[in-house]
Enzyme design. Structure first.
Site, PDB file in Angstrom:
ATOM      1  N   GLU A 102       0.577  -1.202   0.039  1.00 32.78           N
ATOM      2  CA  GLU A 102       0.085   0.010   0.114  1.00 32.78           C
ATOM      3  C   GLU A 102       0.864   1.403  -0.210  1.00 32.78           C
ATOM      4  O   GLU A 102       0.693   2.178  -0.767  1.00 32.78           O
ATOM      5  CB  GLU A 102      -0.956  -0.039   1.259  1.00 32.78           C
ATOM      6  CG  GLU A 102      -1.789   0.999   1.721  1.00 32.78           C
ATOM      7  CD  GLU A 102      -2.113   1.162   3.110  1.00 32.78           C
ATOM      8  OE1 GLU A 102      -1.605   0.187   3.906  1.00 32.78           O
ATOM      9  OE2 GLU A 102      -2.701   2.063   3.421  1.00 32.78           O
ATOM     10  N   THR A 125       2.527  -8.246  -0.345  1.00 31.96           N
ATOM     11  CA  THR A 125       2.632  -8.068   1.159  1.00 31.96           C
ATOM     12  C   THR A 125       2.082  -9.177   1.654  1.00 31.96           C
ATOM     13  O   THR A 125       1.086  -9.992   1.012  1.00 31.96           O
ATOM     14  CB  THR A 125       1.503  -6.760   1.692  1.00 31.96           C
ATOM     15  OG1 THR A 125       1.381  -7.001   2.677  1.00 31.96           O
ATOM     16  CG2 THR A 125       0.311  -6.949   0.794  1.00 31.96           C
ATOM     17  N   ILE A 126       2.718  -9.642   2.876  1.00 35.70           N
ATOM     18  CA  ILE A 126       2.196 -10.658   3.678  1.00 35.70           C
ATOM     19  C   ILE A 126       0.565 -10.599   4.035  1.00 35.70           C
ATOM     20  O   ILE A 126       0.197 -11.673   4.415  1.00 35.70           O
ATOM     21  CB  ILE A 126       3.414 -11.252   4.738  1.00 35.70           C
ATOM     22  CG1 ILE A 126       3.278 -10.135   5.877  1.00 35.70           C
ATOM     23  CG2 ILE A 126       4.696 -11.602   4.282  1.00 35.70           C
ATOM     24  CD1 ILE A 126       3.739 -10.743   7.073  1.00 35.70           C
ATOM     25  N   ASP A 127       0.343  -9.395   4.277  1.00 32.28           N
ATOM     26  CA  ASP A 127      -0.981  -9.113   4.622  1.00 32.28           C
ATOM     27  C   ASP A 127      -2.132  -9.336   3.853  1.00 32.28           C
ATOM     28  O   ASP A 127      -3.255  -9.331   4.268  1.00 32.28           O
ATOM     29  CB  ASP A 127      -0.951  -7.441   5.059  1.00 32.28           C
ATOM     30  CG  ASP A 127       0.194  -7.329   5.911  1.00 32.28           C
ATOM     31  OD1 ASP A 127       0.631  -7.954   6.766  1.00 32.28           O
ATOM     32  OD2 ASP A 127       0.505  -5.897   6.187  1.00 32.28           O
ATOM     33  N   GLY A 170      -0.169  -8.663   9.993  1.00 30.08           N
ATOM     34  CA  GLY A 170      -1.420  -8.655   9.189  1.00 30.08           C
ATOM     35  C   GLY A 170      -1.909  -7.193   9.308  1.00 30.08           C
ATOM     36  O   GLY A 170      -2.965  -6.700   8.385  1.00 30.08           O
ATOM     37  N   ARG A 171      -1.447  -6.426  10.008  1.00 34.00           N
ATOM     38  CA  ARG A 171      -1.724  -4.824  10.110  1.00 34.00           C
ATOM     39  C   ARG A 171      -3.111  -4.915  10.405  1.00 34.00           C
ATOM     40  O   ARG A 171      -3.709  -5.387  11.319  1.00 34.00           O
ATOM     41  CB  ARG A 171      -1.250  -3.956   8.819  1.00 34.00           C
ATOM     42  CG  ARG A 171      -0.550  -2.881   9.299  1.00 34.00           C
ATOM     43  CD  ARG A 171      -0.072  -2.048   8.416  1.00 34.00           C
ATOM     44  NE  ARG A 171       1.388  -1.792   8.760  1.00 34.00           N
ATOM     45  CZ  ARG A 171       2.406  -1.415   7.945  1.00 34.00           C
ATOM     46  NH1 ARG A 171       1.784  -1.055   6.602  1.00 34.00           N
ATOM     47  NH2 ARG A 171       3.439  -0.773   8.263  1.00 34.00           N
TER      48      ARG A 171
HETATM   49  O1  F6P Z   1       3.161  -5.041   6.220  1.00 31.60           O
HETATM   50  C1  F6P Z   1       3.862  -6.253   6.639  1.00 31.60           C
HETATM   51  C2  F6P Z   1       4.112  -6.402   8.008  1.00 31.60           C
HETATM   52  O2  F6P Z   1       4.762  -7.524   8.361  1.00 31.60           O
HETATM   53  C3  F6P Z   1       2.749  -6.259   9.071  1.00 31.60           C
HETATM   54  O3  F6P Z   1       2.185  -7.407   9.050  1.00 31.60           O
HETATM   55  C4  F6P Z   1       3.520  -5.601  10.267  1.00 31.60           C
HETATM   56  O4  F6P Z   1       2.634  -5.012  11.058  1.00 31.60           O
HETATM   57  C5  F6P Z   1       4.575  -4.733   9.688  1.00 31.60           C
HETATM   58  O5  F6P Z   1       5.027  -5.267   8.501  1.00 31.60           O
HETATM   59  C6  F6P Z   1       5.724  -4.836  10.673  1.00 31.60           C
HETATM   60  O6  F6P Z   1       6.655  -4.093   9.976  1.00 31.60           O
HETATM   61  P1  F6P Z   1       8.244  -3.902  10.556  1.00 31.60           P
HETATM   62  O7  F6P Z   1       8.973  -5.081  10.179  1.00 31.60           O
HETATM   63  O8  F6P Z   1       8.640  -2.602   9.867  1.00 31.60           O
HETATM   64  O9  F6P Z   1       8.071  -3.936  12.038  1.00 31.60           O
END
Ligand code: F6P
Length: 342
Positions: A102, A125-127, A170-171
């Site tokens: 996104e 995205t894994i989400d 998954g945000r």
């Molecule tokens: O968007 C992918 C993701 O793994 C989300 O599920 C998670 O909230 C975020 O990224 C974590 O980001 P970072 O690795 O920057 O802490």
């Protein structure tokens, strides 16, 4: 044709298969590629390297991204956009292939409408929360890792008569929780789309105990929220795109379950383990199909488009539409998950 390739946002299994496919398909057109390091940051700092058949040799099974990644937002700091524009020109780039979620694709959409660069997007995205595509690559690998973890936690939960809370990423969308939870046979799945009602959660656990099941597996998405707002107190750290750094929901949930039911409750936070390692066959194939199609879009000068999966077909959609709103969990799917609660 000289094309810059970059990966932005969190790393994700399947990025390397996309990069490999882009280069391999582009070679047959005689295109030249440039490896932009660490997402938009590389274009701001002119941090670039060569990208050719040798660079991509052997990367198909590798997790992460050989290009490096960052959550840099060129629209955040005054002067950055001018730097990016100048570097794009100096490098003599005809187009960019931006592989991201996104945030990265949101920047791509703005760069196109501001007339700064030509971009084709690839959804990562894994989400699995990007609109206009049925799946993003990375998601399949993540839910398989999470499923295996849930399977492993089942043995301890059952042997020790414990409640096991599994927090997944998954945000603000509950795709990982829902699909990994269904696949792993979770007894309750809690997602951001449905506020968590502690009375209901405890009632399900007690119902299981009453029928002799003295253990439960609860999968909770990091972005899930309690119905009772007084239950969460957390310092909010923001990234360059203004997103809250999530995590900690599992711990609060476990404490509350133990306090209310008296049953021993433990937490496992999967964290970055679920994002690491080699992509599954599904993600390698999807990444490969996306990469090939992205080059074909550049060839046809379909800038502003993102490759996407619709059913089993690879199509192109507008990047703008894809980043307009988050794709949240389909409630029909969640209804299937709920059949197995309790
Ligand atoms: O968007 C992918 C993701 O793994 C989300 O599920 C998670 O909230 C975020 O990224 C974590 O980001 P970072 O690795 O920057 O802490």
């Amino acid at each position: 044709m000289k094309i810059g390739v970059l990966t932005g946002g969190g790393d994700c299994p399947g990025l390397n298969p996309v990069i490999r496919a882009v280069v391999r398909r582009g070679m047959s057109e005689g295109y030249e590629f440039v490896r932009i390091k660490n997402g938009w940051k590389g274009l701001l700092e002119n941090d670039i390297l060569e990208l050719n058949i040798n660079t991509v040799a052997g990367i198909l099974p590798k997790g992460g991204t050989i290009l490096g990644t960052s959550r840099t937002n060129p629209y955040k700091k005054a002067g950055d956009l001018e730097k990016l524009k100048a570097n794009y020109k100096t490098l003599g780039l005809d187009a960019l292939i931006a592989i991201g979620g996104e945030d990265t694709l949101g920047v791509a959409a703005k760069l196109i409408s501001d007339g700064i660069t030509n971009v084709v997007g690839v959804p990562k995205t894994i989400d699995n929360d990007l609109s206009c595509t049925d799946y993003t690559f990375g998601f399949d690998t993540t839910i398989n890792i999470a499923m295996e973890c849930i399977d492993r936690l089942h043995t301890t939960a059952e042997s020790h008569n414990r409640i096991m809370v599994v927090e997944v990423m998954g945000r603000h969308a509950g795709w990982i929780a829902t699909e990994a939870g269904i696949a792993g046979g979770a007894d309750i799945i809690l997602i951001p789309e449905v506020p968590v009602d502690m009375d209901e959660v405890c009632a399900v656990i007690k119902k299981r105990h009453d029928r002799g099941k003295t253990f439960s597996i609860i999968v909770v998405a990091e972005g899930a929220q309690f119905k009772d707002k007084s239950l969460i107190t957390k310092e909010e750290k923001l990234d360059a795109f203004g997103h809250v750094r999530l995590g900690g929901m599992g711990e609060i949930l476990a404490q509350e379950i133990e306090r209310r039911t008296g049953y021993e409750t433990r937490v496992s936070v999967l964290g970055h383990i679920q994002r690491g390692g080699s992509p599954t066959a599904f993600d390698r194939v999807l990444g490969t199909r996306f990469g090939v199609k992205a080059v074909e879009l550049v060839k046809d000068k379909k800038f502003g488009k993102m490759v996407a999966l619709s059913g089993n077909k690879i199509i192109d959609v507008s990047i703008k539409d894809a980043v307009k709103e988050l794709k949240t969990v389909d409630m029909d799917l969640y209804a299937i998950a709920k059949v197995f609660f309790g």
